[in-house]
Design an enzyme around this catalytic site. Structure first.
Site, PDB file in Angstrom:
ATOM      1  N   ARG A  15       0.810  -1.221   0.000  1.00 30.72           N
ATOM      2  CA  ARG A  15       0.000   0.000   0.000  1.00 30.72           C
ATOM      3  C   ARG A  15       0.849   1.279   0.000  1.00 30.72           C
ATOM      4  NH1 ARG A  15      -3.665  -1.892   4.945  1.00 30.72           N
ATOM      5  NH2 ARG A  15      -1.946  -3.381   5.148  1.00 30.72           N
ATOM      6  N   GLY A 101       7.844  -4.115  12.482  1.00 33.91           N
ATOM      7  CA  GLY A 101       8.653  -3.057  11.875  1.00 33.91           C
ATOM      8  C   GLY A 101       7.826  -1.873  11.425  1.00 33.91           C
ATOM      9  N   ASN A 385      40.741  30.076  -0.047  1.00 30.99           N
ATOM     10  CA  ASN A 385      41.423  28.908   0.508  1.00 30.99           C
ATOM     11  C   ASN A 385      41.678  27.814  -0.520  1.00 30.99           C
ATOM     12  OD1 ASN A 385      38.665  28.380   0.277  1.00 30.99           O
ATOM     13  ND2 ASN A 385      38.710  26.868   1.919  1.00 30.99           N
TER      14      ASN A 385
HETATM   15  C1  UD1 Z   1      -1.511  -7.034  11.688  1.00 31.24           C
HETATM   16  C2  UD1 Z   1      -2.354  -7.957  12.572  1.00 31.24           C
HETATM   17  C3  UD1 Z   1      -3.620  -7.225  13.009  1.00 31.24           C
HETATM   18  C4  UD1 Z   1      -3.241  -5.983  13.766  1.00 31.24           C
HETATM   19  C5  UD1 Z   1      -2.340  -5.092  12.895  1.00 31.24           C
HETATM   20  C6  UD1 Z   1      -1.824  -3.937  13.729  1.00 31.24           C
HETATM   21  C7  UD1 Z   1      -1.959 -10.242  11.787  1.00 31.24           C
HETATM   22  C8  UD1 Z   1      -2.473 -11.384  10.960  1.00 31.24           C
HETATM   23  N1  UD1 Z   1      -2.695  -9.141  11.802  1.00 31.24           N
HETATM   24  O1  UD1 Z   1      -2.246  -6.744  10.522  1.00 31.24           O
HETATM   25  O2  UD1 Z   1      -4.410  -8.068  13.835  1.00 31.24           O
HETATM   26  O3  UD1 Z   1      -4.410  -5.258  14.145  1.00 31.24           O
HETATM   27  O4  UD1 Z   1      -1.210  -5.841  12.430  1.00 31.24           O
HETATM   28  O5  UD1 Z   1      -0.951  -3.107  13.012  1.00 31.24           O
HETATM   29  O6  UD1 Z   1      -0.938 -10.378  12.405  1.00 31.24           O
HETATM   30  N2  UD1 Z   1       5.235  -9.419   8.017  1.00 31.24           N
HETATM   31  C9  UD1 Z   1       6.276 -10.314   7.845  1.00 31.24           C
HETATM   32  N3  UD1 Z   1       6.058 -11.467   7.164  1.00 31.24           N
HETATM   33  C10 UD1 Z   1       4.853 -11.769   6.630  1.00 31.24           C
HETATM   34  C11 UD1 Z   1       3.782 -10.853   6.809  1.00 31.24           C
HETATM   35  C12 UD1 Z   1       4.009  -9.685   7.514  1.00 31.24           C
HETATM   36  O7  UD1 Z   1       7.395 -10.067   8.304  1.00 31.24           O
HETATM   37  O8  UD1 Z   1       4.739 -12.854   6.022  1.00 31.24           O
HETATM   38  C13 UD1 Z   1       5.487  -8.184   8.779  1.00 31.24           C
HETATM   39  C14 UD1 Z   1       5.225  -6.923   7.972  1.00 31.24           C
HETATM   40  O9  UD1 Z   1       6.410  -6.515   7.337  1.00 31.24           O
HETATM   41  C15 UD1 Z   1       4.787  -5.938   9.040  1.00 31.24           C
HETATM   42  C16 UD1 Z   1       4.122  -6.805  10.091  1.00 31.24           C
HETATM   43  O10 UD1 Z   1       4.574  -8.131   9.858  1.00 31.24           O
HETATM   44  O11 UD1 Z   1       5.882  -5.274   9.619  1.00 31.24           O
HETATM   45  C17 UD1 Z   1       2.615  -6.746  10.021  1.00 31.24           C
HETATM   46  O12 UD1 Z   1       2.161  -7.220   8.777  1.00 31.24           O
HETATM   47  P1  UD1 Z   1       0.949  -6.518   8.013  1.00 31.24           P
HETATM   48  O13 UD1 Z   1       0.740  -7.270   6.748  1.00 31.24           O
HETATM   49  O14 UD1 Z   1       1.151  -5.067   7.940  1.00 31.24           O
HETATM   50  O15 UD1 Z   1      -0.260  -6.870   9.012  1.00 31.24           O
HETATM   51  P2  UD1 Z   1      -1.612  -6.056   9.197  1.00 31.24           P
HETATM   52  O16 UD1 Z   1      -2.512  -6.375   8.075  1.00 31.24           O
HETATM   53  O17 UD1 Z   1      -1.318  -4.654   9.470  1.00 31.24           O
HETATM   54 CA    CA Z   2       0.544  -3.343   9.344  1.00 31.12          CA
END
Ligand code: UD1
Ligand code: CA
Length: 506
Positions: A15, A101, A385
């Protein structure tokens, strides 16, 4: 119990619509991930495991300076899968804290409150109540009010979407138990991913205790998924840092118009900062320092009672007490100003030391110079200089007076108490206590009149003639020689010592 911190940083951040991996997007001048690592460190963990994947080499290279362990998640199969990858290097008797992160503003105090129940054997999840909860997992509770599960936004029923209590993404648990729950994860959901959030239901099923710990505020758990949230995080970060400064004793003309980037800014009491200050890196402002509007200050210490006027740029500089800088001053790296120094408008100082109470008030360049105390550098003075290949130093001793518009062709030394006549090009060292000047003799033409207007043909012919003249090189003084073999200052006969101080005041 030793603590292992796992930071999830493998996602692409679709996004963001960016070529940069999401965790490298800058917040307050540093990558998102840097903020999370800094907070993790504050907890004194035994180890920090960063799960990386998308943009792998780029992410690792950006954190060369950090002592963390890297865990590769080759395929992004979900947050649960990412934690599983890290668990292979974490012993059962550790407590595990999972950070994201892309949740950069989390504070160490909230994390400490999360670690307490985890050390006691529970799964502790950090929650927050949000009016606008789009994208967040909703926390489900049973009839008895106990947490029973988390349902992701995309999997939630209309009724579940009404729930305001949401999951921040951060949790803590005993490593052994977390490992056991993770083994039960599946991908039976709308995104076909291993959801970390499913460990809640699995813990409940296993008879383990789950505790939701409420975050101190919504800012701390703001997730950055797009550039709108990134801008929101930036403005909240700014507000937090502005608050810190006010608490420490600084008055801010407008707390919404100060930027603190990549910074450790500290202030003593009764500092005043006007609007649009940008403070970068390590900056210290002494007591009663005043910063005018639109100043950029990077890696600098500014002594007590010094005033910086509007639109000044200060970079890697030490400034003493009671100095007056600007408006429109530029202090470049390696500048050290003793107390009481005045640097005025359109003056650039680079890699130079300037002694107490010395002044350069207008339109000057001082580079690679050592200037003593009580020196006056007149308007338009330039230390020349650079010869196109080498940088040369200039030394101006105590009490010297440099007339306006002087070119000081380095290397040279202006002796203590010397006066340099305005408009001089000074190419070798000058003795102390004497007037030295080097300028053409002034003449007035007795028979001269202003040119009249030529017609176009006359004009064209005159241009033609001028262009056809052969430019001829003349033998001139070899400045190269002077630069190569420098003698000490020697007194020379100069023109009558009339008063040459018709230049800048102060
Ligand atoms: C996640 C949570 C959600 C929470 C929200 C808060 C899950 C399934 N959902 O959703 O409940 O309300 O965060 O911000 O956990 N990442 C990896 N490997 C992967 C997928 C993601 O390292 O395979 C890392 C991403 O880089 C990121 C973090 O995990 O830093 C969160 O992933 P993201 O896809 O942003 O989760 P959300 O949909 O925000
Ligand atoms: Ca997120």
């Amino acid at each position: 119990m030793p603590l292992s911190v796992v930071i999830l940083a493998a996602g692409q951040g679709k996004r963001m619509n960016s070529d940069l991996p999401k965790v490298l997007q800058p917040l307050a001048g540093q990558p998102l991930l840097q903020h999370v690592i800094r907070t993790a460190r504050a907890l004194n963990p035994a180890d920090i495991e960063v799960v990386y994947g998308h943009g792998g080499a780029l992410v690792q290279a950006a954190f060369d300076h950090e002592d963390v362990d890297w865990v590769l998640q080759a395929e992004q199969l979900g947050t649960g899968h990412a934690v599983m990858e890290a668990m292979s290097v974490i012993p059962d008797e550790h407590t595990v804290l999972v950070l994201f992160g892309d949740v950069p503003l989390i504070g160490a105090a909230s994390l400490q409150r999360l670690l307490a129940p985890a050390a006691d054997g529970a799964l502790a999840i950090l929650s927050v109540n949000l009016e606008e909860a789009a994208g967040y997992g909703r926390i489900l509770r049973d009839a008895g009010g106990q947490v029973s599960a988390i349902v992701e936004h995309k999997d939630a029923s209309l009724e579940q979407l009404q729930i305001k209590e949401v999951f921040s993404g951060l949790l803590a648990a005993p490593a052994g138990r977390l490992r056991a729950w993770l083994l039960g994860l599946g991908t039976n959901n709308s995104q076909r991913e291993y959801y970390l959030t499913d460990v809640v239901a699995l813990a409940v099923a296993a008879g383990d205790r789950v505790e939701a710990v409420l975050a101190a505020n919504a800012t701390e758990v703001l997730g950055v998924n797009d550039r709108i949230q990134l801008a929101e995080a930036e403005s909240r970060y700014r507000a937090m840092r502005a608050r810190d400064l006010m608490v420490a004793g600084a008055t801010l003309a407008d707390p919404a118009r100060i930027d603190i980037r990549a910074g450790e800014v500290s202030v003593d009491r009764d500092v005043f900062i006007d609007v649009n200050a940008v403070l970068i890196g390590k900056v210290h402002l002494g007591a009663r320092v005043k910063i005018g509007p639109n100043c950029v200050i990077k890696n600098a210490r500014i002594g007590a009672d010094t005033e910086i006027f509007a639109n000044s740029l200060i970079d890697n500089t030490l400034i003493g007490e009671h100095c007056r800088i600007g408006p429109f001053a530029r202090l470049r790296p390696g500048t050290v100003l003793d107390r009481g120094v005045h640097i005025g408008n359109f003056v650039e100082v680079k890699n130079s030391e300037i002694g107490a109470d010395s002044k350069a008030n207008h339109l000057s360049y001082v580079g690679d110079a050592r200037v003593g105390r009580d020196v006056n550098i007149g308007a338009g003075t330039i230390t020349c200089n650079y010869d196109g290949a080498n940088k040369w130093p200039t030394r101006i001793d105590d009490g010297a007076f440099i007339g306006s518009g002087s070119m000081l062709v380095a290397p040279l030394r202006i002796g203590a108490g010397a006066t340099i006549g305005a408009g001089s090009t000074i190419a070798s060292s000058t003795p102390g206590g004497k007037l030295t000047l080097a300028r053409p003799v002034q003449t007035t033409a007795a028979r001269w009149s202003r040119p009249g207007k030529l017609d176009p043909e006359q004009l064209a012919a005159a241009v033609e003639r001028a262009m056809q003249e052969e430019p001829a090189a003349q033998d001139g003084p070899a400045t190269q020689d002077k630069r190569a073999a420098q003698d000490g200052p020697a007194a020379q006969d100069g023109p009558a010592a009339q008063d040459e101080a018709n230049d800048s005041q102060e």
